[in-house]
Design a protein around this motif. Structure first.
Motif, mmCIF file in Angstrom:
data_model
loop_
_atom_site.group_PDB
_atom_site.id
_atom_site.type_symbol
_atom_site.label_atom_id
_atom_site.label_comp_id
_atom_site.label_asym_id
_atom_site.label_seq_id
_atom_site.Cartn_x
_atom_site.Cartn_y
_atom_site.Cartn_z
ATOM 1 N N ASN A 1 8.096 -3.464 -4.330
ATOM 2 C CA ASN A 1 7.455 -2.171 -4.582
ATOM 3 C C ASN A 1 8.289 -1.300 -5.516
ATOM 4 O O ASN A 1 7.776 -0.687 -6.450
ATOM 5 C CB ASN A 1 7.226 -1.437 -3.261
ATOM 6 N N CYS A 2 9.592 -1.250 -5.260
ATOM 7 C CA CYS A 2 10.480 -0.403 -6.076
ATOM 8 C C CYS A 2 10.507 -0.880 -7.526
ATOM 9 O O CYS A 2 10.359 -0.081 -8.462
ATOM 10 C CB CYS A 2 11.889 -0.410 -5.487
ATOM 11 N N ILE A 3 10.714 -2.182 -7.728
ATOM 12 C CA ILE A 3 10.788 -2.711 -9.093
ATOM 13 C C ILE A 3 9.445 -2.573 -9.792
ATOM 14 O O ILE A 3 9.382 -2.276 -11.000
ATOM 15 C CB ILE A 3 11.240 -4.184 -9.071
ATOM 16 N N SER B 1 0.814 -1.212 0.000
ATOM 17 C CA SER B 1 0.000 0.000 0.000
ATOM 18 C C SER B 1 0.848 1.262 0.000
ATOM 19 O O SER B 1 0.348 2.343 -0.332
ATOM 20 C CB SER B 1 -0.939 0.009 1.216
ATOM 21 N N SER B 2 2.109 1.139 0.383
ATOM 22 C CA SER B 2 2.992 2.307 0.406
ATOM 23 C C SER B 2 3.588 2.603 -0.964
ATOM 24 O O SER B 2 4.523 3.411 -1.066
ATOM 25 C CB SER B 2 4.127 2.089 1.413
ATOM 26 N N ALA B 3 3.050 2.003 -2.018
ATOM 27 C CA ALA B 3 3.580 2.206 -3.375
ATOM 28 C C ALA B 3 3.622 3.675 -3.815
ATOM 29 O O ALA B 3 4.546 4.060 -4.540
ATOM 30 C CB ALA B 3 2.772 1.382 -4.369
ATOM 31 N N PRO B 4 2.645 4.544 -3.426
ATOM 32 C CA PRO B 4 2.743 5.955 -3.839
ATOM 33 C C PRO B 4 4.054 6.626 -3.449
ATOM 34 O O PRO B 4 4.562 7.477 -4.191
ATOM 35 C CB PRO B 4 1.544 6.604 -3.142
ATOM 36 N N PHE B 5 4.602 6.261 -2.308
ATOM 37 C CA PHE B 5 5.868 6.855 -1.870
ATOM 38 C C PHE B 5 6.983 6.539 -2.869
ATOM 39 O O PHE B 5 7.746 7.423 -3.289
ATOM 40 C CB PHE B 5 6.226 6.332 -0.475
ATOM 41 N N THR C 1 6.491 5.529 -5.969
ATOM 42 C CA THR C 1 6.107 6.053 -7.284
ATOM 43 C C THR C 1 6.590 7.491 -7.451
ATOM 44 O O THR C 1 7.119 7.867 -8.513
ATOM 45 C CB THR C 1 4.584 5.991 -7.459
ATOM 46 N N VAL C 2 6.410 8.317 -6.432
ATOM 47 C CA VAL C 2 6.853 9.706 -6.492
ATOM 48 C C VAL C 2 8.365 9.782 -6.661
ATOM 49 O O VAL C 2 8.886 10.588 -7.456
ATOM 50 C CB VAL C 2 6.402 10.466 -5.227
ATOM 51 N N ILE C 3 9.101 8.937 -5.954
ATOM 52 C CA ILE C 3 10.564 8.966 -6.029
ATOM 53 C C ILE C 3 11.049 8.588 -7.431
ATOM 54 O O ILE C 3 11.861 9.288 -8.048
ATOM 55 C CB ILE C 3 11.176 8.024 -4.972
ATOM 56 N N PHE C 4 10.538 7.462 -7.971
ATOM 57 C CA PHE C 4 11.036 6.988 -9.260
ATOM 58 C C PHE C 4 10.509 7.840 -10.416
ATOM 59 O O PHE C 4 11.186 7.958 -11.448
ATOM 60 C CB PHE C 4 10.661 5.522 -9.459
ATOM 61 N N ALA C 5 9.327 8.414 -10.270
ATOM 62 C CA ALA C 5 8.844 9.334 -11.304
ATOM 63 C C ALA C 5 9.718 10.582 -11.361
ATOM 64 O O ALA C 5 9.961 11.147 -12.433
ATOM 65 C CB ALA C 5 7.392 9.717 -11.034
#
Length: 369
Positions: A221-223, A166-170, A172-176
């Motif tokens: 999550n990161c990948i 569920s913490s994927a948005p965190f 997502t913002v970093i890698f975007a």
């Protein structure tokens, strides 16, 4: 058991009611002068006997099936790994095999059966080297996300794994920001604070915490975020959802095949003796549910807005967390439950901030006179 079933049905009812309220709110935001949409005009022009089900009914049916298939896949993964003690690589390869097989049927089945044309192939519009390089990258990432997700399930509770996801948005913002140079507003960044805080609180107080399972979920999550960004770029070039799903599944299967063959021949007869009829049936059902959840996710995506889709996905994760606690009877501390709730609330705040507080470049701000 009746009490648990009643609580499960109540949670499902509240989730569906919230999604329906969101859809009605989106419809009310349209001004009266906009007129009917293209889909509404099609419904009005068609005869009553050929009119499909109302849109809200179709969304409710697809969403309920999406939630059900996701739950069956998740709980099936846990059962196969923890009860049947299967290898995560075997389960991942089974899922990729089913997805690639169903994808091949969707690609070429209509043409072979004479029901319609085959899906367009990206090989006709780009060079072989580019295609192979793209598929190797996506195939490797897809294998890693599936295997790491299963490794996490093997070592920690289902509820904790879903909380980490569920913490994927965190991430997502970093890698975007790193890959696409995409900037976010201050409100979006602030909404990530409860996401990270809730995950940290849940991790510290989680009774089933295991470092291997936690790291597997975080790296997954990161990948997964990198894979989503890369897949989005591919969809804007030579691919659509159908052929991208097929080719990435086939590429993941080819990438994983050498390791599985090496593992099988190195273990010898011990690996074949552990493969039972029960495991084969479980893998069969799990592969079907694994593929259907992605198909239904695309079906829901085509009926609702991206914001409602994101909220519905967050609701799905929250529902699966509580269902796993009720079904598996995992011991849960008060602080761990509070951390999960804070993390989920932060995801809702993130979805709200992404829509209502987009990033505005300082050059676009009109100076006061």
């Amino acid at each position: 058991q009746n009490g648990v079933l009643t609580r499960v049905l109540l949670i499902c009812h509240n989730a569906l009611v919230l999604v329906v309220q969101l859809m009605r709110a989106e419809a009310s935001c349209r001004s009266p002068g906009d007129g009917p949409t293209e889909e509404e005009m099609t419904l009005l022009d068609s005869p009553p006997s050929k009119q499909p089900l109302p849109l809200v009914v179709r969304i409710g049916v697809f969403m309920a099936l999406w939630y059900a298939c996701s739950g069956c896949t998740l709980f099936g993964n846990k059962y196969i790994l923890s009860t049947l003690h299967a290898d995560p690589n075997l389960l991942a390869m089974s899922q990729m095999t089913f997805t690639a097989s169903f994808g091949a049927f969707k690609m070429y089945g209509p043409h072979l059966l004479g029901c319609g044309p085959a899906q367009p192939s990206p090989l006709l519009t780009q060079r072989w080297r580019t295609f192979i390089a793209d598929m190797l990258i996506v195939g490797m990432m897809r294998v890693l996300t599936v295997v790491l997700g299963l490794v996490s399930l093997k070592y920690v509770a289902v509820s904790f794994t879903e909380t980490v996801k569920s913490s994927a948005p965190f991430f997502t913002v970093i890698f975007a920001r790193l890959m696409l140079n995409e900037r976010t507003s201050l409100m979006v960044n602030l909404s990530l604070v409860p996401v990270v805080s809730g995950l940290a609180l849940c991790s510290v107080t989680e009774l089933s915490f295991n470092m291997v399972g936690f790291l597997a979920a975080v790296v997954n999550n990161c990948i997964d975020c990198v894979q989503n960004v890369f897949s989005k770029k591919l969809l804007s070039t030579h691919y659509n959802y159908v052929n991208l799903q097929f080719y990435t599944s086939a590429a993941a299967l080819l990438v994983q095949m050498p390791y599985m063959l090496f593992s099988h021949f190195s273990e010898g007869s011990a690996a074949s003796s552990s493969f039972s009829t029960t495991l084969a049936c479980a893998l069969l059902l799990n592969g079907i549910f694994f593929h259907m959840q992605s198909v239904l996710a695309y079906a829901v995506m085509g009926l609702i807005s991206p914001v409602t889709q994101s909220v519905a996905n967050t609701l799905k994760r929250a529902l699966l967390i509580w269902l796993s606690v009720l079904y598996f009877g995992n011991p849960l501390t008060l602080m761990s439950a509070f951390g999960t709730a804070v993390c989920i609330a932060g995801v809702f705040a993130y979805n709200h901030a992404r829509v209502h507080y987009p990033y505005v470049s300082p050059r676009e701000v009109t100076p006061l006179k």
